[in-house]
Enzyme design. Structure first.
Site, short mmCIF file in Angstrom:
data_model
loop_
_atom_site.label_atom_id
_atom_site.label_comp_id
_atom_site.label_asym_id
_atom_site.label_seq_id
_atom_site.Cartn_x
_atom_site.Cartn_y
_atom_site.Cartn_z
CG HIS A 186 1.40 -5.71 -3.35
ND1 HIS A 186 0.76 -6.44 -4.33
CD2 HIS A 186 0.45 -5.40 -2.43
CE1 HIS A 186 -0.51 -6.58 -4.00
NE2 HIS A 186 -0.72 -5.96 -2.86
CB SER B 287 -4.00 -5.23 -3.97
OG SER B 287 -3.53 -6.13 -2.98
CG ASP C 195 3.41 -7.55 -6.25
OD1 ASP C 195 3.09 -8.48 -5.48
OD2 ASP C 195 2.66 -6.58 -6.47
#
Length: 317
Positions: free
Chosen positions: A289, A164, A259
């Site tokens: 995610h 991320s 995601d």
């Protein structure tokens, strides 16, 4: 025509239901105080890391940074002399997360890859805005390349990675090191990274509701919190998709199929390939995610970590 609802991996859905039963619910920092969001993240991490067995050699150390020493944690594989090293940055919207929260995932990666990991506790927003985290990641990689003998790692086998926001920092650092000449990196291991400040792709419109690990309101909050000025959204150190990508090391991109960042990851894979960079792009069916910490409860996450470990082994062979 009715569009079928996205299917989340059943074990991941069950894991999230279990977290809710335990009162462990992620707090959107866009609508709650940052301290509350950090406590919630830490509580979820502690539960997901339960039962994680420490490696025989783990140590915390301070790495010289541009403003102050950067706390890091070094995980070493058992019975491996001078292992390769992955310098890793955790996710958390540039504002959440710490060294403890990724223990389980990184220990599994070390055990299965035979590589050491240096986990970087970069400075967080809003206390430390861009480019603080970026600068800390660059400094950590440079330290590893400079002090490999002291760390007892193989200087010729160095990689960077993250998930991320951490994947954003790792990719940006790799670009900066390339542009600085003589990058020490041989590989990039990037999980569901945020590589653009644009939140209007089809995958954002479909999955950006907050039900799949990241909401559009949180994404807007990320940039308003991380950046000092709106025009910084155009800086390649913030949005690495704006940078020239030729000359980067071989890269592995991994992301779940539900995601919001899926389209940006697909775009990055295509642009890396167009720039002549060897890229492996992997989609994991039904994962959302932030999946990397869920290995204790979700078989597909364990598989994803095992395949990342295999990619590291192959890159350093």
């Amino acid at each position: 025509m009715t569009v079928a609802a996205p299917v989340v991996d059943p074990e991941l859905a069950a894991a999230n239901a279990l977290l809710r039963e335990r009162g462990l619910v992620a707090v959107d920092p866009a609508v709650a105080p940052i301290a509350e969001a950090r406590r919630a993240t830490d509580g979820i991490s502690a539960f997901l890391n339960e039962g994680s067995e420490p490696l025989a050699e783990e140590c915390d150390l301070l790495v010289p940074g541009p403003a102050a020493d950067v706390p890091c944690r070094l995980y070493r594989p058992d019975s491996v002399m001078r292992p390769p090293l992955l310098v890793y940055a955790h996710g958390g919207s540039f504002a959440l997360g710490d060294l403890d929260g990724w223990d389980g995932a990184l220990r599994a990666l070390v055990r299965q890859s035979g590589a050491a990991v240096l986990h970087v506790d970069y400075r967080l927003a809003p206390e430390h805005r861009f480019p603080a985290g970026f600068d800390d990641m660059v400094a950590a990689i440079r330290y590893a390349a400079r002090e490999g003998t002291r760390l007892d790692i193989d200087l010729a086998r160095l990689a960077a990675g993250g998930d991320s926001a951490g994947a954003n920092l790792a990719l940006g650092a790799a670009i900066a090191l390339r542009d600085g000449g003589g990058s020490p990196l041989r590989f990039l291991l990037l999980h569901y990274g945020a590589y653009s400040t644009d939140g209007d792709s089809p995958s954002w419109r479909r999955f950006g509701t907050g039900s799949y690990g990241l909401s559009r309101s949180q994404f807007d909050w990320v940039w308003s919190t991380y950046l000092e000025r709106p025009e910084q959204k155009n800086d390649w150190r913030v949005a690495p998709l704006r940078a020239a990508l030729a000359g980067l090391p071989p890269t592995r991109l991994a992301i779940g199929t539900v995601d919001p960042l899926l389209d940006d990851n697909e775009r990055l894979a295509a642009e890396l390939a167009a720039a002549g960079v060897r890229c492996q792009f992997v989609r994991y069916e039904g994962l959302m995610h932030g999946y990397i910490r869920y290995g204790r409860l979700v078989g597909a996450v364990r598989q994803a970590i095992a395949e990342s470990a295999e990619a590291l082994r192959h890159a350093f062979a």
